[in-house]
Design a protein around this motif. Structure first.
Motif, PDB file in Angstrom:
ATOM      1  N   SER A  80       0.858  -1.186   0.000  1.00 16.77           N
ATOM      2  CA  SER A  80       0.000   0.000   0.000  1.00 16.77           C
ATOM      3  C   SER A  80       0.890   1.230   0.000  1.00 16.77           C
ATOM      4  O   SER A  80       1.878   1.298   0.740  1.00 16.77           O
ATOM      5  CB  SER A  80      -0.894   0.025   1.243  1.00 16.77           C
ATOM      6  OG  SER A  80      -1.768  -1.077   1.266  1.00 16.77           O
ATOM      7  N   LYS A 133      -4.914  -0.259   4.340  1.00 14.64           N
ATOM      8  CA  LYS A 133      -5.427  -0.114   2.971  1.00 14.64           C
ATOM      9  C   LYS A 133      -5.193   1.296   2.438  1.00 14.64           C
ATOM     10  O   LYS A 133      -4.924   1.494   1.252  1.00 14.64           O
ATOM     11  CB  LYS A 133      -6.921  -0.457   2.916  1.00 14.64           C
ATOM     12  CG  LYS A 133      -7.260  -1.896   3.269  1.00 14.64           C
ATOM     13  CD  LYS A 133      -8.760  -2.128   3.133  1.00 14.64           C
ATOM     14  CE  LYS A 133      -9.140  -3.571   3.459  1.00 14.64           C
ATOM     15  NZ  LYS A 133      -8.911  -3.891   4.878  1.00 14.64           N
ATOM     16  N   SER A 134      -5.323   2.285   3.326  1.00 15.69           N
ATOM     17  CA  SER A 134      -5.115   3.670   2.922  1.00 15.69           C
ATOM     18  C   SER A 134      -4.503   4.444   4.082  1.00 15.69           C
ATOM     19  O   SER A 134      -4.586   4.020   5.239  1.00 15.69           O
ATOM     20  CB  SER A 134      -6.442   4.316   2.503  1.00 15.69           C
ATOM     21  OG  SER A 134      -7.338   4.364   3.607  1.00 15.69           O
TER      22      SER A 134
END
Length: 403
Positions: A80, A133-134
């Motif tokens: 990521s 994820k972010s």
């Protein structure tokens, strides 16, 4: 899935000379691999999550990324992106991204960039609340525009994140007042919201060496402890320990050892600190002083006020470098690198009696090419060696019990 990696920056020997010369040599060696993948990682930093997942924060292709492994580092998820564009990341020998994972699975990161050709830095931070994820928008850890580098993060039992870094904001006021100013200041801030925001920066101690990594941990709940290379009278750059009364109140500094390394330059070779569950401080460091030269270990049983006599580490003819020490459930483990002219090895020793005696050094991994610094990481039950190598990729090795 990713299994193998590539690294192109860690020096096999400590480069003596000016900081500028060191940085140019390190920077030039990064050009061989330029993709934002673990295969091209130049610095990797591990942390275990509460569910046993291994997280890696790493630098590759001018970006900072995060990947995770659920099988002991054999395979990693697709990375990521922490950064959205290529940055002039701090590529100094002692610089790397920092990562902590809290009990809720929140991920806090910090790293530094170069803002100009004079190596003035800026520490940036971000966090992930969705399992990596972010990541949130990058923010500076302080609004001050002077140089900041060599940040370190530590996680307290209550979820507080404590950050320290080296900061040069006091040099201009000193110059304007006609006072000599050496090095940088040790600054700190804390976050009580998982690394979303940090309190205003405060000075812990002035006149520290400006370009060595910091060793940071919690000596007890609410009480951070940091080891750093300080500048003592006469331009001597020896190591000191500070234990905070709480996350807002710095303590006194105590000298670890009188090595008498008088140098008006940057060693780029910082110390390491761990505090055992019983409160013993274990430290290791490098010096090229008049009193002693090489790698050394010592311990303190009075919160860093006094330390045992320095114990030499490694074989001097193999240039021992980059020590790391970590106290765990089965003892205190120490690792460092040595180079025999052909291969770089990671040497390991274990103490079962709180630093009084140590097992004979043992080679646990080796490589025939360049490699990152050896780091130790624990999942609360076992201690592991985390090591990135160009020839063999990323390697996570369990520290096995020794007789």
């Amino acid at each position: 899935m990713i299994r193998h990696g590539s690294l192109g920056i860690a020096a096999l020997v400590l480069l003596q000379g000016t900081a500028l010369g060191q940085m140019h040599r390190q920077h030039a060696s990064e050009a061989a691999c330029d993709e934002p993948t673990l295969r091209c990682a130049t610095k990797t930093t591990p942390a275990f999550g509460p569910d046993g997942t291994l997280w890696l924060a790493f630098m590759a292709g001018g970006q900072v990324l995060v990947a995770s492994s659920r099988d002991g580092g054999r395979n990693f998820s697709a990375p990521s992106q922490v950064t959205t564009k290529r940055l002039n990341l701090d590529w100094g020998p002692d610089a790397r991204p920092k990562i902590v994972v809290d009990r809720k699975g929140g991920i806090a990161l910090a790293f530094s960039i170069f803002r100009d050709e004079a190596f003035n830095g800026q520490v940036l931070y971000t966090r992930s609340a969705d399992g990596g994820k972010s990541f949130s928008e990058l923010k500076p850890v302080t609004a001050n525009n002077e140089s900041q580098r060599f940040e370190a993060l530590a996680l307290d039992q209550d979820g507080t994140i404590f950050a320290v870094w080296l900061d040069k904001r006091n040099r201009i006021p000193a110059k304007e007042a006609g006072r000599k100013y050496d090095g940088a200041g040790l600054f700190f801030a804390s976050s009580r919201d998982g690394g979303a925001t940090y309190a205003e920066a405060s000075l812990a101690h002035d006149n520290t060496c400006e370009c060595c990594r910091l060793g940071l941990t919690f000596a007890a709940p609410g009480r951070p402890a940091v080891i750093f290379r300080s500048i003592f009278d006469g331009g001597v750059r020896d190591h000191a320990v500070m234990t905070f009364a709480d996350v807002s109140t710095p303590g006194e500094i105590h000298r670890v050892s009188t090595d008498d390394w008088q140098i008006n330059a940057c060693p780029h070779h910082g110390p390491t600190l761990t505090v055992a569950p019983n409160g013993t401080y274990h430290v290791a460091w490098y010096t090229n002083g008049k009193a002693r030269k090489g790698l050394f270990y010592a311990h303190s049983r009075d919160e860093g006020r006094t330390f045992s006599a320095p114990m030499a580490l490694g074989r001097p003819d193999r240039n021992p470098t980059r020590p790391f020490v970590l106290a765990g459930p089965t003892g205190t483990v120490m690792v460092w690198k040595e180079f025999d002219g052909e291969k770089t090895s990671v040497q390991m020793t274990i103490s079962r009696d709180d630093g009084e005696t140590w097992s004979p050094p043992k080679t646990i991994l080796a490589t025939g090419d360049t490699s990152d610094h050896p780091l130790l990481v624990t999942n609360g039950r076992k201690i592991y060696l985390s090591w990135m190598t160009k020839a063999d990729g990323y390697r996570l090795a369990e520290i096995e019990d020794q007789p």
